[in-house]
Motif scaffolding. Structure first.
Motif, PDB file in Angstrom:
ATOM      1  N   GLN A 239       0.840  -1.216   0.000  1.00  0.00           N
ATOM      2  CA  GLN A 239       0.000   0.000   0.000  1.00  0.00           C
ATOM      3  C   GLN A 239       0.869   1.258   0.000  1.00  0.00           C
ATOM      4  O   GLN A 239       0.540   2.259  -0.630  1.00  0.00           O
TER       5      GLN A 239
ATOM      6  N   TYR B  53       2.185   1.782  -3.476  1.00  0.00           N
ATOM      7  CA  TYR B  53       1.133   2.382  -4.305  1.00  0.00           C
ATOM      8  C   TYR B  53       1.069   3.900  -4.067  1.00  0.00           C
ATOM      9  O   TYR B  53       1.016   4.696  -5.000  1.00  0.00           O
TER      10      TYR B  53
ATOM     11  N   ALA C  36       2.546  -3.358  -7.472  1.00  0.00           N
ATOM     12  CA  ALA C  36       2.233  -1.984  -7.027  1.00  0.00           C
ATOM     13  C   ALA C  36       3.246  -0.982  -7.554  1.00  0.00           C
ATOM     14  O   ALA C  36       3.014   0.225  -7.490  1.00  0.00           O
TER      15      ALA C  36
END
Ligand code: FAD
Length: 286
Positions: free
Chosen positions: A125, A128, A167
């Motif tokens: 995450q 990203y 990602a």
């Protein structure tokens, strides 16, 4: 320069790691050690980031000083387990202002008291978000040839590595390992899973026997009999342990380069003499 471009040349590269000071009064000594390591002209230097915030304050500062004063590319680590999105964006902004082009995106260990911010569960995450913040940043991530301690099994761990690559991570650096065959098997498995980004091998020159035994127990790192014999024989003699630890790490590196693992990252732990001895032993190899 971006680390992905350095690695793309396909030549053996040696890089070193330093950790930033916890307190302002040790800033100078850490900076001095980092500059001495930088004089060895590594392909790049990485600067760690404390997951709990303690040693995170000076990461960007040290990384930017190495780059500006010594002309060595740096890789600034960034963890997210205890950070909000806003804090992450603030640190990324500081990196950008300081001219840092490379970031190692990590989750960080979950704090012992279990308290963590809610914005991030996993490093993927963070990767990203870094991509969203500035697409041009070169992003690295961590990988675990023996599997990460929290993961159910190695296959699941490789799947999660795949998520980090998807990602947007450009290269990965391994957790330390003491048996090169573990890395060769891992490379085979991740390549089979379609993970093609460069893998930089993380090598730890062991200079303190007690410390390494504890770290390995915690991380589940396998200690081969050859390595254990060194620790058993020289563990109580710091100078001998240091010499043997450096020799062991150097042998590991030579074997890796001979087997075309070109990216070598040494966990040099703010020890310029250790970094210098390894560099010197590889003078004709690199
Ligand atoms: P992640 O990639 O998020 O993985 C953590 C765990 O979650 C793994 O078990 C993984 O398999 C699992 N997982 C991932 N995605 C999912 C999902 N979608 N569903 C279920 N499970 C999932 N720590 C610091 O504090 N500061 C540093 O500077 C630092 N530098 C490091 C440098 C290297 C090269 C390495 C190898 C480690 C470093 N660490 C550092 C330690 C690292 O923060 C810890 O190992 C941490 O526990 C995991 O971080 P990660 O980024 O690999 O996490």
């Amino acid at each position: 320069m971006k680390i992905k471009d350095i690695l793309a040349k396909g030549q053996p590269t040696l890089s070193f790691e330093v950790f930033p000071p916890k307190e302002a009064d040790s800033y100078k000594s850490v900076e001095e050690a980092a500059f001495k390591i930088a004089q060895l002209n590594p392909a790049f230097m990485s600067v760690t980031y404390g997951a709990g915030g303690g040693t995170s304050r000076y990461t960007v500062g040290i990384a930017s000083e190495i780059q500006k004063k010594c002309g060595v590319n740096t890789l600034a680590h960034l963890t997210c387990v205890s950070s909000t999105r806003e804090e992450v964006r603030r640190v990324l902004g500081e990196m950008k202002e300081s001219g840092i082009e490379n970031v190692l995106a990590l989750r960080g260990d979950i704090p012992k008291d279990g308290r963590r911010a809610e914005d991030y569960q996993y490093a993927s995450q963070l990767i990203y978000d870094i991509k969203q913040f500035d697409e041009s940043l070169c992003i690295g991530a961590a990988c675990y040839p023996e599997g990460h301690v929290e993961s159910a099994n190695k296959t699941a761990d490789i799947e999660h590595l795949r998520e980090k690559v998807d990602a947007g991570c450009d290269f990965v650096t391994t957790q330390m390992f003491f048996d090169n065959n573990i890395l060769y098997n891992y490379l085979y498995r991740i390549r089979e899973r379609g993970i093609t980004v460069p893998v930089v091998a993380g090598i730890m020159p062991v200079t303190n026997a007690k410390q390494i035994t504890r770290i390995c127990q915690m991380s589940g790192t396998y200690l081969p009999a050859r390595f254990k014999a060194i620790v058993d024989r020289f563990g109580d003699n710091p100078a001998a342990m240091k010499q043997a630890g450096i020799a062991y790490a150097t042998e590991q590196i030579i074997d890796l380069i001979a087997n075309h693992v070109n990216g070598i990252h040494v966990y040099s732990m703010n020890k310029p003499d250790v970094a210098a001895q390894i560099r010197q032993s590889l003078s004709e190899i690199l």
